[in-house]
Design an enzyme around this catalytic site. Structure first.
Site, short mmCIF file in Angstrom:
data_model
loop_
_atom_site.label_atom_id
_atom_site.label_comp_id
_atom_site.label_asym_id
_atom_site.label_seq_id
_atom_site.Cartn_x
_atom_site.Cartn_y
_atom_site.Cartn_z
N VAL A 26 11.57 37.77 27.60
CA VAL A 26 10.57 37.93 26.55
C VAL A 26 10.79 39.22 25.77
O VAL A 26 10.84 39.22 24.54
CB VAL A 26 9.15 37.89 27.19
N LYS A 50 20.26 47.16 34.21
CA LYS A 50 20.10 46.36 33.00
C LYS A 50 20.18 47.24 31.75
O LYS A 50 20.82 46.89 30.76
CB LYS A 50 18.75 45.62 33.04
N CYS A 273 7.59 30.62 34.62
CA CYS A 273 6.35 30.28 33.90
C CYS A 273 5.65 29.02 34.40
O CYS A 273 4.53 29.09 34.91
CB CYS A 273 6.66 30.11 32.42
N1 LIG Z 1 10.81 33.64 30.65
C1 LIG Z 1 10.12 32.92 29.79
O1 LIG Z 1 10.61 31.93 29.31
C2 LIG Z 1 8.70 33.31 29.40
C3 LIG Z 1 8.09 32.61 28.35
C4 LIG Z 1 6.82 32.95 27.97
C5 LIG Z 1 6.12 33.95 28.66
N2 LIG Z 1 6.71 34.60 29.70
C6 LIG Z 1 5.93 35.65 30.37
O2 LIG Z 1 6.41 36.91 29.92
C7 LIG Z 1 6.38 37.86 30.98
C8 LIG Z 1 7.77 38.43 31.20
O3 LIG Z 1 8.65 37.39 31.62
P1 LIG Z 1 10.23 37.51 31.49
O4 LIG Z 1 10.75 36.13 31.73
O5 LIG Z 1 10.63 38.22 30.25
O6 LIG Z 1 10.55 38.42 32.76
P2 LIG Z 1 11.98 39.07 33.11
O7 LIG Z 1 12.01 39.23 34.59
O8 LIG Z 1 13.09 38.34 32.44
O9 LIG Z 1 11.92 40.50 32.45
C9 LIG Z 1 10.96 41.45 32.78
C10 LIG Z 1 11.59 42.82 32.67
O10 LIG Z 1 10.56 43.77 32.97
C11 LIG Z 1 11.14 44.82 33.71
N3 LIG Z 1 10.11 45.54 34.41
C12 LIG Z 1 9.49 45.20 35.57
N4 LIG Z 1 8.58 46.13 35.88
C13 LIG Z 1 8.63 47.07 34.92
C14 LIG Z 1 7.93 48.29 34.69
N5 LIG Z 1 7.00 48.70 35.54
N6 LIG Z 1 8.22 48.99 33.59
C15 LIG Z 1 9.19 48.58 32.73
N7 LIG Z 1 9.89 47.44 32.89
C16 LIG Z 1 9.60 46.70 33.98
C17 LIG Z 1 12.17 44.14 34.60
O11 LIG Z 1 13.13 45.03 35.06
C18 LIG Z 1 12.72 43.06 33.67
O12 LIG Z 1 13.87 43.50 32.99
C19 LIG Z 1 5.81 37.11 32.19
O13 LIG Z 1 4.43 37.31 32.25
C20 LIG Z 1 6.11 35.66 31.86
O14 LIG Z 1 5.19 34.80 32.48
C21 LIG Z 1 7.99 34.31 30.07
#
Ligand SMILES: NC(=O)c1ccc[n+]([C@@H]2O[C@H](COP(=O)([O-])OP(=O)(O)OC[C@H]3O[C@@H](n4cnc5c(N)ncnc54)[C@H](O)[C@@H]3O)[C@@H](O)[C@H]2O)c1
Length: 409
Positions: A26, A50, A273
């Site tokens: 995201v 990363k 998700c």
């Molecule tokens: N993946 C999808 O397709 C998608 C779609 C819509 C919504 N979402 C929602 O978006 C949110 C993020 O999902 P994602 O798939 O991008 O996750 P992801 O795991 O791909 O990325 C999250 C990132 O956040 C970082 N992170 C974790 N804790 C942290 C902190 N304290 N400070 C800074 N960075 C930190 C991680 O290292 C990671 O790089 C979730 O709530 C998910 O439900 C995801």
């Protein structure tokens, strides 16, 4: 009067600098799009590996090319592990994971950790936007009190909005730009600020009356998919017994020009998700004494699908003990490398419990749970297609019997 003052203060800030917290599926596309639209963007992630990877010009996700990373980091995107750039940012967007804990209940600890890290750098009039999927009420109650707890600010010093991400990894048609983006602030100014921000790089912005409407809209979207995919999987179990290919049934039903939307069979729903978000909704409902039977049933069917295919596999080759089984595709959906919540993990573990020797092939994932992908070959008693990536060349399996979890009988 108070709103006007807040608006004026906000405009006084250096409004072209923003921070994106969490550079995953995201946050990274968002940071790149914002940078391409002219914002000075700080992408902040606690995962130093990363951060270094992105800095070296390599993309950690399929939807973003290395070239796109290289072009953006040589321009307006800076990728860092420390949170001090939040101080000069007019907008902070939180995109950290919201998983389930070991009891399969909502785990907001990463939002807590992220806010704890950036709140001390937060200055007056900053807009904080939450993009992570959460339960209704989280933005208004939880996020505002977290920011107040970890910063020197009071709730009237900052603005808050919710804007759920709808990104669908590997979707070639719908992306951040052309997918309508829901925004909802805690007050009209926050909504306008969020709209103004996203409208620089998203075609269509949809305002909701409150963050609660936006939070629930996101949960509705994903619960809708969870319930329907689980329903098709239940129907696919029936179709296998009945001797009809579910895909032909879905194709025939899809010719109806209205009132039907196709969903396709699988070994179960995975990813960060769809199998997770509905449990955020059912957990909230439970705390209020309200039942969510559809979600509970969808969850039950979904978690049983790997076990169903283990039984089919066993029947297909006359028992599994001592048999050599190749599982093909271990990510949760085709053409991506994301293995989070992949139902293939349960499949492999149950096959092993039944005494099979299991290896797996997935050139996108390559390495998983300490094991490496093996080559496709004819050295197996059975091949199970769990996730059919486009690149797969099944002719390499020779005469190995194939069990396709995607619906052939
Ligand atoms: N993946 C999808 O397709 C998608 C779609 C819509 C919504 N979402 C929602 O978006 C949110 C993020 O999902 P994602 O798939 O991008 O996750 P992801 O795991 O791909 O990325 C999250 C990132 O956040 C970082 N992170 C974790 N804790 C942290 C902190 N304290 N400070 C800074 N960075 C930190 C991680 O290292 C990671 O790089 C979730 O709530 C998910 O439900 C995801």
């Amino acid at each position: 009067m108070k709103l006007n003052l807040l608006s004026k203060n906000f405009q006084n800030k250096l409004s072209t600098t923003i921070s994106v917290i969490g550079l995953g599926y995201v946050g990274l596309p968002l940071a790149i799009s914002a940078a391409q639209s002219g914002y000075e963007v700080y992408g902040i992630d606690v995962d130093r590996v990363k951060v270094e990877l992105i800095k070296s010009g390599k993309s950690p996700i399929e939807d973003i090319s290395d070239l796109e990373i290289q072009n953006t980091i040589s321009g307006k995107l800076q990728v860092v592990s420390d949170f001090s750039p939040v101080e000069g940012s007019s907008i902070v967007i939180v995109c950290v994971p919201t998983p389930l804990n070991i009891e399969r209940k909502p785990d907001l600890s990463l939002i807590d950790a992220a806010v704890k890290s950036f709140a001390k750098h937060l200055t007056k009039s900053t807009l904080v936007i939450l993009e992570s999927t959460v339960q209704p009420g989280t933005t208004r109650d939880y996020l505002v009190s977290l920011i107040s707890k970890y910063s020197a600010l009071t709730p009237s010093d900052f603005n808050v909005a919710y804007s759920p991400e709808r990104i669908d990894p590997a979707n070639k048609e719908w992306n951040l730009k052309n997918t309508p983006k829901i925004v909802a602030g805690l007050n009209p100014i926050a909504t306008k600020q969020a709209r103004d921000f996203y409208s620089k790089f998203v075609d269509n912005i949809v305002e909701c009356e409150s963050p609660e409407v936006a939070e629930l809209a996101k949960l509705l979207e994903n619960t809708f998919r969870y319930v329907n995919i689980s329903f098709i999987n239940e129907l696919s179990i029936f179709c296998r017994s009945f001797g009809v290919d579910i895909n032909q049934v879905v194709a025939a039903a899809s010719t109806k020009p209205y009132g039907f939307m196709p969903f396709y069979p699988s070994i179960g729903v995975g990813g960060h998700c769809i199998p997770v978000d509905p449990l955020y909704l059912s957990d909230k409902a439970r705390t209020m004494g309200v039942q969510t039977k559809f979600i509970d049933l969808a969850d039950e069917i979904n978690t049983q699908m790997p076990n169903f295919f283990v039984k089919v596999a066993s029947q297909r080759i006359g028992g599994l003990r001592g048999k050599k089984v190749l599982v093909i595709g271990v990510s949760y959906k085709p053409n991506i490398a994301d293995v989070r919540e992949s139902p293939v993990e349960a499949l492999i573990s149950e096959l092993k419990q039944k005494g099979a020797q299991v290896l797996w092939h997935d050139d996108l994932v390559k390495e998983w749970n300490g094991k490496k992908s093996v080559a496709l070959s004819n050295q197996y008693d059975l091949a199970i297609i769990a996730t059919p990536h486009d690149y797969l060349d099944l002719t390499k399996l020779g005469d190995v019997p194939i069990l396709n979890t995607r619906g052939s009988i």
